[in-house]
Design a protein around this motif. Structure first.
Motif, short mmCIF file in Angstrom:
data_model
loop_
_atom_site.label_atom_id
_atom_site.label_comp_id
_atom_site.label_asym_id
_atom_site.label_seq_id
_atom_site.Cartn_x
_atom_site.Cartn_y
_atom_site.Cartn_z
N ASP A 72 0.67 -1.27 0.16
CA ASP A 72 -0.12 -0.05 0.15
C ASP A 72 0.87 1.12 0.06
N SER A 73 2.20 1.18 0.37
CA SER A 73 3.01 2.27 0.38
C SER A 73 3.80 2.34 -0.96
N ILE A 74 3.57 1.66 -1.88
CA ILE A 74 4.30 1.89 -3.19
C ILE A 74 3.14 2.50 -4.03
N ARG A 75 3.74 3.45 -4.90
CA ARG A 75 2.66 4.14 -5.76
C ARG A 75 3.58 4.11 -7.18
N GLU A 91 10.25 -7.00 1.24
CA GLU A 91 10.17 -6.24 0.14
C GLU A 91 9.54 -6.57 -1.18
N MET A 92 10.28 -7.45 -1.32
CA MET A 92 9.98 -8.26 -2.87
C MET A 92 8.48 -8.73 -2.93
N SER A 93 8.13 -9.24 -2.05
CA SER A 93 6.74 -9.74 -1.69
C SER A 93 5.87 -8.50 -1.95
N ALA A 94 6.10 -7.31 -1.14
CA ALA A 94 5.25 -6.22 -1.32
C ALA A 94 5.39 -5.58 -2.86
N ILE A 95 6.34 -5.84 -3.52
CA ILE A 95 6.66 -5.44 -4.86
C ILE A 95 5.81 -5.89 -5.85
N ARG A 96 5.85 -7.47 -5.80
CA ARG A 96 5.14 -8.18 -6.41
C ARG A 96 3.68 -8.17 -6.34
N GLU A 97 3.06 -7.71 -5.12
CA GLU A 97 1.48 -7.53 -4.76
C GLU A 97 1.37 -6.19 -5.54
N GLY A 103 0.75 -2.36 -11.15
CA GLY A 103 1.76 -1.27 -11.24
C GLY A 103 2.82 -1.83 -12.51
N THR A 104 3.65 -1.01 -12.61
CA THR A 104 4.67 -1.36 -13.52
C THR A 104 6.37 -1.38 -12.76
N LEU A 105 7.17 -2.27 -12.96
CA LEU A 105 8.32 -2.42 -12.49
C LEU A 105 9.38 -2.53 -13.50
N LEU A 106 10.23 -1.70 -13.33
CA LEU A 106 11.61 -1.48 -14.13
C LEU A 106 12.64 -2.18 -13.36
N PHE A 107 13.22 -3.24 -13.68
CA PHE A 107 14.11 -4.11 -12.94
C PHE A 107 15.60 -4.19 -13.61
N VAL A 108 16.56 -4.01 -13.01
CA VAL A 108 18.02 -4.08 -13.61
C VAL A 108 18.92 -4.65 -12.61
N PRO A 109 19.65 -6.02 -12.69
CA PRO A 109 20.17 -6.44 -11.59
C PRO A 109 21.42 -5.79 -11.51
N GLY A 116 19.29 -14.30 -4.54
CA GLY A 116 18.70 -13.40 -3.71
C GLY A 116 16.79 -13.33 -3.90
N PRO A 117 16.39 -12.72 -2.72
CA PRO A 117 15.02 -12.64 -3.09
C PRO A 117 14.31 -12.08 -4.56
N ALA A 118 15.11 -10.98 -4.91
CA ALA A 118 14.60 -10.34 -6.34
C ALA A 118 14.68 -11.35 -7.32
N TYR A 119 15.72 -12.14 -7.51
CA TYR A 119 15.66 -13.03 -8.53
C TYR A 119 14.71 -14.18 -8.55
N ASP A 120 14.49 -14.36 -7.28
CA ASP A 120 13.60 -15.80 -7.11
C ASP A 120 12.08 -15.08 -7.12
N THR A 121 11.80 -14.09 -6.80
CA THR A 121 10.45 -13.73 -7.08
C THR A 121 10.27 -13.43 -8.52
N LEU A 122 11.02 -12.76 -9.12
CA LEU A 122 10.79 -12.66 -10.54
C LEU A 122 11.15 -13.82 -11.56
N GLY A 123 11.93 -14.44 -10.83
CA GLY A 123 12.08 -15.73 -11.79
C GLY A 123 13.38 -15.43 -12.90
#
Length: 388
Positions: A72-75, A91-97, A103-109, A116-123
């Motif tokens: 809810d805090s991510i806009r 945090e990654m769980s909140a971002i995925r939700e 929402g839109t996510l731009l992700f760069v390793p 880590g959680p970011a790679y596991d969550t996004l696959g």
């Protein structure tokens, strides 16, 4: 302070300022830059140019300096580009939700540890492109393998060292599209996630200040963000920029990291030295004169004046004779007549102090017209002679 001392102090300050300026210019010329991919950083590895470019294109952008612990805090749209510290599993769980809600996510390793959680969550599973040094300045050019609305007019994007492994789960998601590929490996992919969308770019170097103009990556990022239609928030919290700092902590950090911080400390020391020298005292300070003690008679005269103004002369006369009787071990006279008889007996029968008793009796007989100060002195004189 003499003219010579003043001249020396000002010369010292001038030297310190000149050295600080020279050090600052040298630092500016030889600035290797902060390695973090932050929009606050204007050196070669930063993203300030990307931030300003999106602003010029009319795309609303902002910076986020708080952790992402609740969806809810991510806009708006969110950009996590080569984070200095990876987001936690929570945090990654909140971002995925947030993305699943639309929402839109731009992700760069970032970094060299692709776990880590970011790679596991996004696959996603980043890998180094074969034949490219991770620490070198070279890279592979990526081209669009198929026509796409975001890559229209983009011939190639330079500077990729990393790619996404073909075994990444994100590539097998329904609707996943490869936007750019280098040496046959995807380096920019997008896929829907719930009601939202993810854009993943394998390497952040094409987006940095040094390469943004020539790499061609700005157009791809701008089109993807513009289509989202929301403000793009760059994640600065995981770059080490927190909005919960303090004035003291920020000041100490500035002193440690920047030449201007050390120069400011030097200038403050020089100013303190100037104030210290300017306030130098020659010789010992003059001692204040000792306080003059007031005579007891001054207090008596002041009290007598107060009693006279208050019309309490009879009360004062009675209290003085009562105090005299108690000090001599006699019975306190109940009234003025008894007090006068006591003084008469002392003047005629007392073995000591007859003269003082006679003088006090004479003052007493004057009644209320007598002087209270003289009556008080008479009492003190009689006591002194009796005790002697």
């Amino acid at each position: 302070m003499g003219r010579r001392d003043t001249a020396l102090v000002f010369l010292l300050i001038a030297i310190l300022i000149a050295l600080s300026a020279v050090a600052g210019r040298r630092s500016a010329r030889d600035d290797t830059g902060d390695p973090r991919a932050s929009t606050f950083i204007r050196s070669e590895g930063g993203l300030a140019a990307l931030y300003w470019t999106l602003q010029e294109l009319g795309i609303p952008v902002a910076r986020r300096t708080d952790p992402m612990l609740h969806a809810d805090s991510i806009r708006g749209a969110l950009a996590i580009v080569a984070p200095w510290e990876h987001p936690s599993e929570e945090e990654m769980s909140a971002i995925r939700e947030h993305v699943e809600r639309g929402g839109t996510l731009l992700f760069v390793p970032g970094g060299y540890d692709f776990a880590g959680p970011a790679y596991d969550t996004l696959g996603l599973r980043p890998v180094w492109i074969e034949g490219v040094s991770p620490w070198g300045d070279d890279g592979r050019a990526a081209t669009p393998p198929a026509a796409h609305r975001w890559t229209e007019g983009v011939r190639q994007v330079e500077g990729f060292r990393r790619a996404f492994a073909d075994t990444s789960r994100a590539l097998r998601r329904p609707g996943a599209e490869t936007l750019l590929a280098a040496d046959g490996h995807p380096v920019a992919v997008t896929w829907p996630l719930g009601k939202g969308r993810v854009l993943a770019i394998a390497d952040g170097r094409p987006l940095t200040n040094k390469r943004l103009r020539e790499s061609g990556a700005a157009l791809l990022a701008a089109r993807a963000v513009a289509e989202a239609g929301d403000t793009l928030f760059f994640d600065e919290y995981h770059q080490g920029f927190s909005g919960r700092g303090s004035l003291v902590g920020g000041t100490l950090g500035m002193i440690r990291r920047f030449v201007s911080g050390a120069a400011a400390i030097q200038l403050l020391v020089a100013v303190a030295l100037l104030l210290w020298v300017g306030g130098r005292r020659f010789g010992a300070p003059l001692q204040p004169p000792p306080a003059r003690r007031r005579s007891p008679l001054e207090h008596v005269e002041a009290l007598a004046g107060a009693y006279r103004q208050a019309g309490a002369r009879r009360t004062v006369r009675r209290l003085l004779l009562a105090g005299l009787a108690r000090r001599l071990g006699r019975r306190v006279p109940p009234d003025e007549r008894a007090a006068g008889e006591m003084l008469d007996r002392m003047a005629r029968q007392s073995p000591t102090g007859r003269d003082a008793a006679a003088a006090l009796e004479g003052e007493w007989k004057r009644g209320q017209s007598g002087d209270l100060v003289a009556l008080t002195r008479g009492v003190d004189r009689l006591l002194d002679e009796v005790r002697r």
